[in-house]
Write a protein that holds these residues in place. Structure first.
Motif, PDB file in Angstrom:
ATOM      1  N   GLU B 161       0.844  -1.199   0.000  1.00 36.74           N
ATOM      2  CA  GLU B 161       0.000   0.000   0.000  1.00 36.74           C
ATOM      3  C   GLU B 161       0.873   1.239   0.000  1.00 36.74           C
ATOM      4  O   GLU B 161       0.681   2.172  -0.781  1.00 36.74           O
ATOM      5  CB  GLU B 161      -0.928   0.002   1.218  1.00 36.74           C
ATOM      6  CG  GLU B 161      -2.061  -0.985   1.049  1.00 36.74           C
ATOM      7  CD  GLU B 161      -3.167  -0.753   2.072  1.00 36.74           C
ATOM      8  OE1 GLU B 161      -3.499   0.412   2.334  1.00 36.74           O
ATOM      9  OE2 GLU B 161      -3.685  -1.751   2.597  1.00 36.74           O
ATOM     10  N   ALA B 162       1.853   1.219   0.891  1.00 32.06           N
ATOM     11  CA  ALA B 162       2.773   2.352   0.946  1.00 32.06           C
ATOM     12  C   ALA B 162       3.536   2.493  -0.363  1.00 32.06           C
ATOM     13  O   ALA B 162       3.837   3.597  -0.814  1.00 32.06           O
ATOM     14  CB  ALA B 162       3.744   2.178   2.107  1.00 32.06           C
ATOM     15  N   ALA B 165       1.313   4.178  -2.808  1.00 30.62           N
ATOM     16  CA  ALA B 165       1.187   5.581  -2.426  1.00 30.62           C
ATOM     17  C   ALA B 165       2.447   6.360  -2.796  1.00 30.62           C
ATOM     18  O   ALA B 165       2.386   7.474  -3.307  1.00 30.62           O
ATOM     19  CB  ALA B 165       0.925   5.678  -0.925  1.00 30.62           C
ATOM     20  N   GLU B 169       2.726   9.608  -5.099  1.00 29.17           N
ATOM     21  CA  GLU B 169       3.280  10.819  -4.489  1.00 29.17           C
ATOM     22  C   GLU B 169       4.378  11.408  -5.362  1.00 29.17           C
ATOM     23  O   GLU B 169       4.429  12.611  -5.603  1.00 29.17           O
ATOM     24  CB  GLU B 169       3.845  10.427  -3.125  1.00 29.17           C
ATOM     25  CG  GLU B 169       4.031  11.579  -2.162  1.00 29.17           C
ATOM     26  CD  GLU B 169       4.425  11.028  -0.802  1.00 29.17           C
ATOM     27  OE1 GLU B 169       3.524  10.483  -0.121  1.00 29.17           O
ATOM     28  OE2 GLU B 169       5.611  11.087  -0.463  1.00 29.17           O
ATOM     29  N   GLY B 202      -3.413   1.269  -2.375  1.00 31.20           N
ATOM     30  CA  GLY B 202      -2.518   2.344  -1.954  1.00 31.20           C
ATOM     31  C   GLY B 202      -2.461   3.455  -2.994  1.00 31.20           C
ATOM     32  O   GLY B 202      -2.447   4.646  -2.657  1.00 31.20           O
ATOM     33  N   ILE B 203      -2.468   3.047  -4.242  1.00 32.26           N
ATOM     34  CA  ILE B 203      -2.428   4.026  -5.331  1.00 32.26           C
ATOM     35  C   ILE B 203      -3.689   4.876  -5.317  1.00 32.26           C
ATOM     36  O   ILE B 203      -3.645   6.111  -5.341  1.00 32.26           O
ATOM     37  CB  ILE B 203      -2.275   3.304  -6.692  1.00 32.26           C
ATOM     38  CG1 ILE B 203      -0.864   2.727  -6.823  1.00 32.26           C
ATOM     39  CG2 ILE B 203      -2.590   4.251  -7.843  1.00 32.26           C
ATOM     40  CD1 ILE B 203      -0.652   1.836  -8.046  1.00 32.26           C
ATOM     41  N   ALA B 205      -5.876   5.443  -2.949  1.00 28.02           N
ATOM     42  CA  ALA B 205      -6.037   6.284  -1.766  1.00 28.02           C
ATOM     43  C   ALA B 205      -5.209   7.554  -1.899  1.00 28.02           C
ATOM     44  O   ALA B 205      -5.712   8.673  -1.715  1.00 28.02           O
ATOM     45  CB  ALA B 205      -5.629   5.510  -0.516  1.00 28.02           C
ATOM     46  N   LYS B 206      -3.948   7.374  -2.246  1.00 25.08           N
ATOM     47  CA  LYS B 206      -3.078   8.540  -2.354  1.00 25.08           C
ATOM     48  C   LYS B 206      -3.478   9.435  -3.524  1.00 25.08           C
ATOM     49  O   LYS B 206      -3.375  10.666  -3.446  1.00 25.08           O
ATOM     50  CB  LYS B 206      -1.626   8.063  -2.505  1.00 25.08           C
ATOM     51  CG  LYS B 206      -0.608   9.153  -2.693  1.00 25.08           C
ATOM     52  CD  LYS B 206      -0.571  10.104  -1.504  1.00 25.08           C
ATOM     53  CE  LYS B 206       0.360   9.566  -0.420  1.00 25.08           C
ATOM     54  NZ  LYS B 206       0.479  10.491   0.730  1.00 25.08           N
ATOM     55  N   GLU B 209      -6.260  11.696  -2.541  1.00 26.00           N
ATOM     56  CA  GLU B 209      -5.712  12.725  -1.667  1.00 26.00           C
ATOM     57  C   GLU B 209      -4.967  13.787  -2.472  1.00 26.00           C
ATOM     58  O   GLU B 209      -5.055  14.981  -2.187  1.00 26.00           O
ATOM     59  CB  GLU B 209      -4.737  12.018  -0.711  1.00 26.00           C
ATOM     60  CG  GLU B 209      -4.220  12.844   0.430  1.00 26.00           C
ATOM     61  CD  GLU B 209      -3.139  12.053   1.173  1.00 26.00           C
ATOM     62  OE1 GLU B 209      -3.346  10.830   1.398  1.00 26.00           O
ATOM     63  OE2 GLU B 209      -2.090  12.639   1.489  1.00 26.00           O
TER      64      GLU B 209
END
Lengths: 335, 335
Positions: B161-162, B165, B169, B202-203, B205-206, B209
């Motif tokens: 997930e990270a 993200a 990012e 993860g992708i 969600a970020k 955001e």
DNA sequence: TAGCCCTGTCGAAGCGCTTCGACTCGCTGA
DNA sequence: TCAGCGAGTCGAAGCGCTTCGACAGGGCTA
């Protein structure tokens, strides 16, 4: 843990009877067999591997020594390993995975401890350190690969000499007269790995016969190495029109670099690869290739080893015949 | 084969003394120890694995279940397997290689027969069939991967997930607003393989955001599949300027196809890969990537399992933090 | 009908190791 | 001075299975 004795009690027979039901080594009446099998089912019995190994002095385990070098030819290795494991299961064996790290000592350890009934060795060098130990021990063994002296050993391998010859034959037949060979990394030749040297031997022999000039260059995979290797080749032999590649990770870089240099495949240069089927068919140009039959090699090595363990085995070298599949990367040599 | 008793006789001590020399479980005088060790050396003694397993009810074997599918992210698997095998050896364990073919039955068989003291499972699905069996059994186990419910299980994995993200990012920071995700083969998602789904989570969600639009497309590896996938992506989202690729065998095709279409990397489009270090650094464009720490995962899983076997273990999920390495495939979004 | 063999079953003896008392010292502390 | 202790060693009892020899009973042959 349920034991044999508990199964025997549950079925109202003696332990030895249960054992014979399991092994089939003595005849058992149908009614008894069924009763025992039912008890086994109901109690969820699994024979204890250690006890079995101790009593029968056979562990039903085959040791597989894979090379440590993770840099090298990894997908083929994995494919072989998986084929070995699945084939072994169909014969009632499990597979112990040993890395090369331990070196020859592993052979001693496994044989000495009776951990495995037999061994399969991959990544065999021409003068492999493990071979003397293997000859000493009474353990069954099969090599995937071919050492310089295969006497008294059982080997399974692709016939890499024939493979090399086949590639040259194909290119020669299309009129190519200057061929470059992109080989494995230099380290592979330094270790005198059987398959790499044999391929080159096969290439040279057939080239001489067919009147083809050959330039052989080892090559690490990847772009930078390939770029350097390629420019040297064209410096030395500007007339090169054919390539034989025996290094998976050089295939795609080669194709790209040729493209960048404005050399069309197969119009200007032809490329034959020695690689797994999948790599050849999924490359950016569908490649004429000789497939490396990884699964077949894994399967055959287990079958050989099982034959030895059951007394039907012989010491012999089994070389699988190469097959060349023509795809879109080879064509007539330009005028 | 030399036995304990023979060593004992040769050294002039009892069998139990030799055993204690070997295990160190009781104190032994220096002189006796040395005499015994000498005898062991001279006779070339190796303890019989079966007898040892039977008497101690520990086999010193760790079972490793690898996925059967040879089509799928194979190099990573091999790297993990080798890391597991070498790490295990440093702790005195051998590794038994099981393929997924047997399925959940393998768990039962291994646990029931006491063939292995512990198991390491790879290729974990979100609702993996093997988990209930694993929870029932008293065998130590570690998963490489993360199921939906990790309660009571020990897991080691990259924090996918990270990872997802982090990729978003990075691209968002460069000004990209339309990102396409080239995923694993559709079959991987159908099986609900943990890592693939978590990455996408993860992708997404970020992306939400960061105000980035995301289009996710599974993709088989190779050219034909990639070509089709790519054209669909540009049809649907012509403004796409960023790519996240999580499929090794799609990387090179993607780069080539972009080049063919006249889209420059990183000037026109940026590409972030989630793949082994080697693939990223040897691609035709050196790729900005999050590495898959295969060795680390293999190593940690063994350490966890050994900790459990020696009573120091806990049930916990260990997620390795992703690291993004910026190379030459990403740059500011075009205006 | 005696003798034989074959089938099906059992009991017991290990396989080679670990481990649990138990025993013998030579010391220590009270 | 002597109980008590720890260090060092041994003997014996398994661990759970395989396998050998023995044996009972039934069906043959002669």
């Amino acid at each position: 843990m349920v034991t044999l004795a508990e199964v025997a009690q549950h079925a109202g027979v003696s332990a030895s009877t249960v054992s014979y039901v399991l092994s089939g080594k003595r005849s058992i009446s149908v009614s008894t067999r069924e009763r025992v099998e039912l008890s086994i089912q109901q109690l969820g019995y699994h024979p204890n591997a250690g006890a079995r190994a101790l009593a029968s002095s056979r562990s039903n385990i085959i040791a597989l020594m894979v090379p440590l070098r993770t840099d090298m030819y990894v997908p083929v290795m994995m494919e072989i390993a998986i084929a070995v494991a699945t084939t072994a299961r169909t014969h009632g064996y499990d597979v112990l995975l040993l890395t090369g790290e331990e070196g020859p000592a592993a052979v001693r350890r496994i044989a000495g401890s009776s951990l495995a009934d037999a061994m399969i060795l991959m990544d065999v060098e021409l003068h492999d350190e493990r071979l003397p130990l293997l000859r000493e021990t009474d353990r069954a063994a099969v090599l995937i690969g071919l050492p310089a002296d295969a006497d008294g050993l059982t080997c399974v391998d692709l016939d890499f000499e024939a493979t090399g010859a086949l590639c040259v034959e194909h290119l020669a037949g299309l009129g190519h007269r200057e061929v470059a060979v992109i080989g494995e990394a230099a380290a592979v030749y330094e270790r005198h790995t059987g398959f790499a040297e044999r391929t080159v031997d096969g290439i040279r022999a057939k080239a001489q016969e067919a009147g083809v000039r050959v330039l052989h260059r080892p090559c690490e995979g990847g772009y930078p190495a390939m770029a350097q290797t390629l420019s040297r080749i064209f410096d030395e032999r500007p007339g090169t029109t054919g390539f034989i590649v025996q290094n998976e990770s050089a295939v795609e870089p080669l194709l790209n670099l040729l493209r960048q240099q404005g050399r069309a495949v197969p119009e200007d240069v032809s490329v034959v690869a020695i690689c797994p089927e999948q790599v050849a068919s999924q490359a950016s140009v569908r490649l004429t290739s000789v497939a490396i039959p990884a699964q077949e090699m894994g399967r055959r090595s287990v079958e050989q080893v099982v034959a030895k363990l059951t007394g039907r085995g012989t010491d012999e070298v089994e070389l699988l015949a190469p097959e060349l599949t023509v795809r879109e990367s080879t064509g007539p040599a330009p005028r």
